[in-house]
Motif scaffolding. Structure first.
Motif, PDB file in Angstrom:
ATOM      1  N   GLU A 200       0.823  -1.205   0.000  1.00  8.78           N
ATOM      2  CA  GLU A 200       0.000   0.000   0.000  1.00  8.78           C
ATOM      3  C   GLU A 200       0.858   1.256   0.000  1.00  8.78           C
ATOM      4  OE1 GLU A 200      -3.544   2.028   2.746  1.00  8.78           O
ATOM      5  OE2 GLU A 200      -2.872  -0.039   3.110  1.00  8.78           O
ATOM      6  N   GLY A 201       0.482   2.243  -0.831  1.00  9.75           N
ATOM      7  CA  GLY A 201       1.188   3.516  -0.892  1.00  9.75           C
ATOM      8  C   GLY A 201       2.399   3.538  -1.779  1.00  9.75           C
ATOM      9  N   CYS A 202       2.642   2.447  -2.520  1.00 11.31           N
ATOM     10  CA  CYS A 202       3.888   2.344  -3.275  1.00 11.31           C
ATOM     11  C   CYS A 202       3.958   3.305  -4.463  1.00 11.31           C
ATOM     12  CB  CYS A 202       4.114   0.912  -3.743  1.00 11.31           C
ATOM     13  SG  CYS A 202       2.912   0.307  -4.960  1.00 11.31           S
ATOM     14  N   GLU A 203       2.812   3.723  -4.996  1.00 13.23           N
ATOM     15  CA  GLU A 203       2.841   4.565  -6.191  1.00 13.23           C
ATOM     16  C   GLU A 203       3.339   5.982  -5.891  1.00 13.23           C
ATOM     17  OE1 GLU A 203       2.508   3.340  -9.073  1.00 13.23           O
ATOM     18  OE2 GLU A 203       1.789   1.385  -8.384  1.00 13.23           O
ATOM     19  N   SER A 204       3.181   6.425  -4.657  1.00 12.93           N
ATOM     20  CA  SER A 204       3.594   7.793  -4.324  1.00 12.93           C
ATOM     21  C   SER A 204       5.023   7.865  -3.789  1.00 12.93           C
ATOM     22  CB  SER A 204       2.637   8.400  -3.294  1.00 12.93           C
ATOM     23  OG  SER A 204       2.614   7.619  -2.111  1.00 12.93           O
ATOM     24  N   ALA A 205       5.652   6.728  -3.496  1.00  9.99           N
ATOM     25  CA  ALA A 205       7.019   6.730  -2.973  1.00  9.99           C
ATOM     26  C   ALA A 205       8.007   7.060  -4.078  1.00  9.99           C
ATOM     27  CB  ALA A 205       7.345   5.379  -2.348  1.00  9.99           C
ATOM     28  N   THR A 206       9.034   7.848  -3.737  1.00  3.75           N
ATOM     29  CA  THR A 206      10.000   8.292  -4.745  1.00  3.75           C
ATOM     30  C   THR A 206      11.451   8.039  -4.343  1.00  3.75           C
ATOM     31  OG1 THR A 206      10.013  10.531  -3.810  1.00  3.75           O
ATOM     32  CG2 THR A 206       8.439  10.097  -5.583  1.00  3.75           C
ATOM     33  N   THR A 207      11.702   7.519  -3.138  1.00  2.00           N
ATOM     34  CA  THR A 207      13.075   7.298  -2.683  1.00  2.00           C
ATOM     35  C   THR A 207      13.214   5.914  -2.066  1.00  2.00           C
ATOM     36  OG1 THR A 207      12.721   8.133  -0.430  1.00  2.00           O
ATOM     37  CG2 THR A 207      13.264   9.768  -2.125  1.00  2.00           C
ATOM     38  N   ARG A 208      14.454   5.458  -1.954  1.00  2.00           N
ATOM     39  CA  ARG A 208      14.715   4.173  -1.300  1.00  2.00           C
ATOM     40  C   ARG A 208      14.216   4.192   0.147  1.00  2.00           C
ATOM     41  NH1 ARG A 208      19.731   4.427  -4.200  1.00  2.00           N
ATOM     42  NH2 ARG A 208      20.001   2.656  -5.636  1.00  2.00           N
ATOM     43  N   GLY A 209      14.435   5.327   0.825  1.00  2.00           N
ATOM     44  CA  GLY A 209      14.008   5.419   2.211  1.00  2.00           C
ATOM     45  C   GLY A 209      12.514   5.241   2.369  1.00  2.00           C
ATOM     46  N   GLU A 210      11.744   5.850   1.481  1.00  2.00           N
ATOM     47  CA  GLU A 210      10.289   5.713   1.555  1.00  2.00           C
ATOM     48  C   GLU A 210       9.866   4.271   1.308  1.00  2.00           C
ATOM     49  OE1 GLU A 210       8.586  10.061   0.212  1.00  2.00           O
ATOM     50  OE2 GLU A 210       9.399   8.755  -1.343  1.00  2.00           O
ATOM     51  N   TYR A 211      10.520   3.608   0.365  1.00  2.00           N
ATOM     52  CA  TYR A 211      10.187   2.197   0.104  1.00  2.00           C
ATOM     53  C   TYR A 211      10.605   1.311   1.267  1.00  2.00           C
ATOM     54  CZ  TYR A 211       8.435   2.840  -4.591  1.00  2.00           C
ATOM     55  OH  TYR A 211       7.653   3.207  -5.654  1.00  2.00           O
ATOM     56  N   LEU A 212      11.711   1.646   1.912  1.00  2.00           N
ATOM     57  CA  LEU A 212      12.142   0.861   3.066  1.00  2.00           C
ATOM     58  C   LEU A 212      11.051   0.862   4.145  1.00  2.00           C
ATOM     59  CD1 LEU A 212      14.369  -0.689   4.596  1.00  2.00           C
ATOM     60  CD2 LEU A 212      15.195   1.524   5.440  1.00  2.00           C
ATOM     61  N   VAL A 213      10.480   2.028   4.423  1.00  2.00           N
ATOM     62  CA  VAL A 213       9.428   2.118   5.434  1.00  2.00           C
ATOM     63  C   VAL A 213       8.186   1.343   4.996  1.00  2.00           C
ATOM     64  CG1 VAL A 213       7.879   3.689   6.656  1.00  2.00           C
ATOM     65  CG2 VAL A 213      10.273   4.321   6.316  1.00  2.00           C
ATOM     66  N   LEU A 214       7.790   1.502   3.737  1.00  2.00           N
ATOM     67  CA  LEU A 214       6.602   0.802   3.238  1.00  2.00           C
ATOM     68  C   LEU A 214       6.783  -0.715   3.309  1.00  2.00           C
ATOM     69  CD1 LEU A 214       5.682   2.961   0.105  1.00  2.00           C
ATOM     70  CD2 LEU A 214       4.498   2.901   2.302  1.00  2.00           C
ATOM     71  N   PHE A 215       7.977  -1.189   2.949  1.00  2.00           N
ATOM     72  CA  PHE A 215       8.233  -2.631   2.995  1.00  2.00           C
ATOM     73  C   PHE A 215       8.217  -3.142   4.442  1.00  2.00           C
ATOM     74  CE2 PHE A 215      10.831  -2.393  -1.188  1.00  2.00           C
ATOM     75  CZ  PHE A 215       9.659  -2.400  -1.920  1.00  2.00           C
ATOM     76  N   PHE A 216       8.780  -2.362   5.353  1.00  2.00           N
ATOM     77  CA  PHE A 216       8.766  -2.790   6.750  1.00  2.00           C
ATOM     78  C   PHE A 216       7.340  -2.876   7.268  1.00  2.00           C
ATOM     79  CE2 PHE A 216       8.543  -1.546  11.241  1.00  2.00           C
ATOM     80  CZ  PHE A 216       9.068  -2.705  11.782  1.00  2.00           C
ATOM     81  N   GLU A 217       6.536  -1.861   6.980  1.00  2.00           N
ATOM     82  CA  GLU A 217       5.151  -1.872   7.437  1.00  2.00           C
ATOM     83  C   GLU A 217       4.372  -3.031   6.834  1.00  2.00           C
ATOM     84  OE1 GLU A 217       4.688   2.978   8.156  1.00  2.00           O
ATOM     85  OE2 GLU A 217       3.864   2.041   6.353  1.00  2.00           O
ATOM     86  N   HIS A 218       4.668  -3.359   5.575  1.00  2.00           N
ATOM     87  CA  HIS A 218       3.926  -4.413   4.885  1.00  2.00           C
ATOM     88  C   HIS A 218       4.381  -5.812   5.317  1.00  2.00           C
ATOM     89  CE1 HIS A 218       1.567  -6.072   1.528  1.00  2.00           C
ATOM     90  NE2 HIS A 218       2.567  -6.915   1.355  1.00  2.00           N
ATOM     91  N   PHE A 219       5.699  -6.015   5.372  1.00  2.00           N
ATOM     92  CA  PHE A 219       6.218  -7.361   5.601  1.00  2.00           C
ATOM     93  C   PHE A 219       6.591  -7.638   7.057  1.00  2.00           C
ATOM     94  CE2 PHE A 219       7.520  -6.580   1.105  1.00  2.00           C
ATOM     95  CZ  PHE A 219       6.817  -7.617   0.513  1.00  2.00           C
ATOM     96  N   GLY A 220       7.046  -6.603   7.786  1.00  2.00           N
ATOM     97  CA  GLY A 220       7.701  -6.847   9.052  1.00  2.00           C
ATOM     98  C   GLY A 220       6.885  -6.676  10.309  1.00  2.00           C
ATOM     99  N   GLU A 221       6.085  -5.612  10.379  1.00  2.00           N
ATOM    100  CA  GLU A 221       5.466  -5.223  11.648  1.00  2.00           C
ATOM    101  C   GLU A 221       4.732  -6.365  12.339  1.00  2.00           C
ATOM    102  OE1 GLU A 221       2.996  -1.806  11.700  1.00  2.00           O
ATOM    103  OE2 GLU A 221       4.610  -0.403  11.238  1.00  2.00           O
ATOM    104  N   LYS A 222       3.837  -7.015  11.619  1.00  2.00           N
ATOM    105  CA  LYS A 222       2.979  -8.031  12.233  1.00  2.00           C
ATOM    106  C   LYS A 222       3.747  -9.301  12.599  1.00  2.00           C
ATOM    107  CE  LYS A 222      -0.665  -5.491  12.083  1.00  2.00           C
ATOM    108  NZ  LYS A 222      -1.174  -4.888  13.342  1.00  2.00           N
ATOM    109  N   GLN A 223       4.982  -9.427  12.101  1.00  2.00           N
ATOM    110  CA  GLN A 223       5.792 -10.608  12.424  1.00  2.00           C
ATOM    111  C   GLN A 223       6.508 -10.472  13.763  1.00  2.00           C
ATOM    112  OE1 GLN A 223       5.606 -13.205  10.293  1.00  2.00           O
ATOM    113  NE2 GLN A 223       4.236 -11.923   9.065  1.00  2.00           N
ATOM    114  N   LEU A 224       6.533  -9.261  14.291  1.00  2.00           N
ATOM    115  CA  LEU A 224       7.321  -8.999  15.501  1.00  2.00           C
ATOM    116  C   LEU A 224       6.442  -9.227  16.729  1.00  2.00           C
ATOM    117  CD1 LEU A 224       9.193  -5.825  14.227  1.00  2.00           C
ATOM    118  CD2 LEU A 224       9.971  -8.206  14.198  1.00  2.00           C
ATOM    119  N   ILE A 225       6.418 -10.452  17.197  1.00  2.00           N
ATOM    120  CA  ILE A 225       5.561 -10.831  18.322  1.00  2.00           C
ATOM    121  C   ILE A 225       6.274 -10.602  19.648  1.00  2.00           C
ATOM    122  CG2 ILE A 225       4.219 -12.673  19.370  1.00  2.00           C
ATOM    123  CD1 ILE A 225       3.207 -11.673  16.624  1.00  2.00           C
TER     124      ILE A 225
END
Length: 360
Positions: A200-225
């Motif tokens: 979600e939100g990938c079309e508006s991202a323009t930098t590596r840093g922005e994609y890093l945050v989006l990927f963490f929110e998508h793939f990582g957050e819910k895995q951290l129990i």
């Protein structure tokens, strides 16, 4: 009394009928008392900062707006006490905290209420490593005092608060849970990867840093129990954090995740007034382009930094979510005495008990 909506709308009735509810709120009161005691014993001073503010800041969030008639001035309910507490550090108070009610005009769900409580803590001559240590110490202390154990059952998991807790950088988290090294790819390749995985939100991202945050929110957050610190955030989404001392384009910022929920957010605080002015100008430009969560420029705060703020570490810890964890409740409404609810419409002849009033 089991009807959930009735319990939330008529909390007094819930408290009369349900001993479990009464015990939840006894525990909440105890958690806040223990938190204060912990900080007082370590020579932190508690202060109160304005709830009505002419400029909102301290977080990326959409504010509530109001109007002061006598001053004929627009004011905002605070989204965070951060910028005022750091003014106190500038003024010479080196260890400060506030248990604050914050207000953010955002969605309501099991983890979010527009009015919520948090503690923010600032200490001079500390950095984000020290604040991770402090956060770990506070939550471990509360788990032992409230539950009598370092193991806390929650949502089918046995959460282990035994120190030390796991720490990994955001880049490491994205590699582990998303399977991609952001630095090894172009922005175009990252966009293609994001589209492929429905980020979600990938079309508006323009930098590596922005994609890093989006990927963490998508793939990582819910895995951290289990309690896990994720550190080193991109500068793009960390306008109040100090630039990383070794990593270009990163800041010294961390967030704590437990049971897939963000529990705390901390920085090595940015204390360079020129850098802070430039970062807030970028935020304000985003706000003017329609980003409803971007921050305003607080020129008085920048002026305060110009007088000199020592190197400072800061952290904010969500009290409501902490109470959820320590009482085993999976909804924030269970730990708020009076959660925000849509007002029930009442007709001209009155309404049923629990209906708050006419919307006319």
């Amino acid at each position: 009394l089991k009807n959930v909506e009735t319990r939330y709308r008529q909390r007094y009735l819930d408290l009369i009928m349900n001993e479990e509810s009464r015990e939840t709120f006894r525990t909440r009161s105890r958690i806040i008392s223990l938190l204060r005691q912990f900080l007082f014993e370590r020579d932190y001073l508690e202060f109160e900062t304005p709830t009505l503010q002419p400029v909102y800041g301290g977080a990326n969030a959409r504010p509530f707006t109001t109007h002061h008639n006598a001053l004929d001035q627009k004011l905002y309910l605070r989204i965070a006490p951060e910028l005022y507490l750091k003014r106190l550090v500038v003024g010479g108070f080196e260890k400060v905290f506030e248990i604050a009610k914050n207000f953010r005009n955002e969605d309501i769900d099991t983890n979010h209420n527009p009015e919520f409580s948090m503690v923010e803590i600032y200490e001079a001559y500390r950095d984000y490593n020290d604040m991770m240590d402090l956060t770990e110490e506070i939550l471990s202390y509360l788990a032992e005092k409230v539950r009598g154990s370092a193991t806390v059952p929650f949502a089918g998991h046995d959460l282990d608060f035994t120190r030390p807790w796991r720490r990994l950088s955001m880049e490491e988290a994205v590699q582990e849970y998303g399977g991609i090294d952001v630095r090894a790819h172009t922005v175009e390749e990252l966009r293609a990867f994001a589209r492929e995985h429905g980020v979600e939100g990938c079309e508006s991202a323009t930098t590596r840093g922005e994609y890093l945050v989006l990927f963490f929110e998508h793939f990582g957050e819910k895995q951290l129990i289990q309690p896990t610190f994720v550190y080193d955030f991109p500068i793009e989404n960390s306008p109040l954090a100090k630039k990383h001392r070794m990593k270009e384009g990163m800041t010294e910022r961390f967030e704590l995740f437990i049971a897939g929920m963000e529990m705390a957010n901390g920085f090595s605080e940015l204390n360079d007034p020129l850098d802070q002015k430039a970062r807030l100008e970028l935020q304000d430009a985003r706000r003017r382009r329609g980003d409803l969560e971007a921050q305003m420029i607080d020129y008085d705060f920048i002026n305060a930094l110009g007088y000199g703020m020592p190197p400072t570490g800061g952290v904010g810890i969500g009290i409501d979510r902490l109470v959820m964890l320590l009482t085993g409740k999976d909804s924030i409404k269970e730990v708020l005495l009076f959660p925000q609810m849509k007002t029930a419409v009442v007709g001209p002849n009155g309404g049923k008990p629990g209906q708050e009033g006419s919307e006319e």
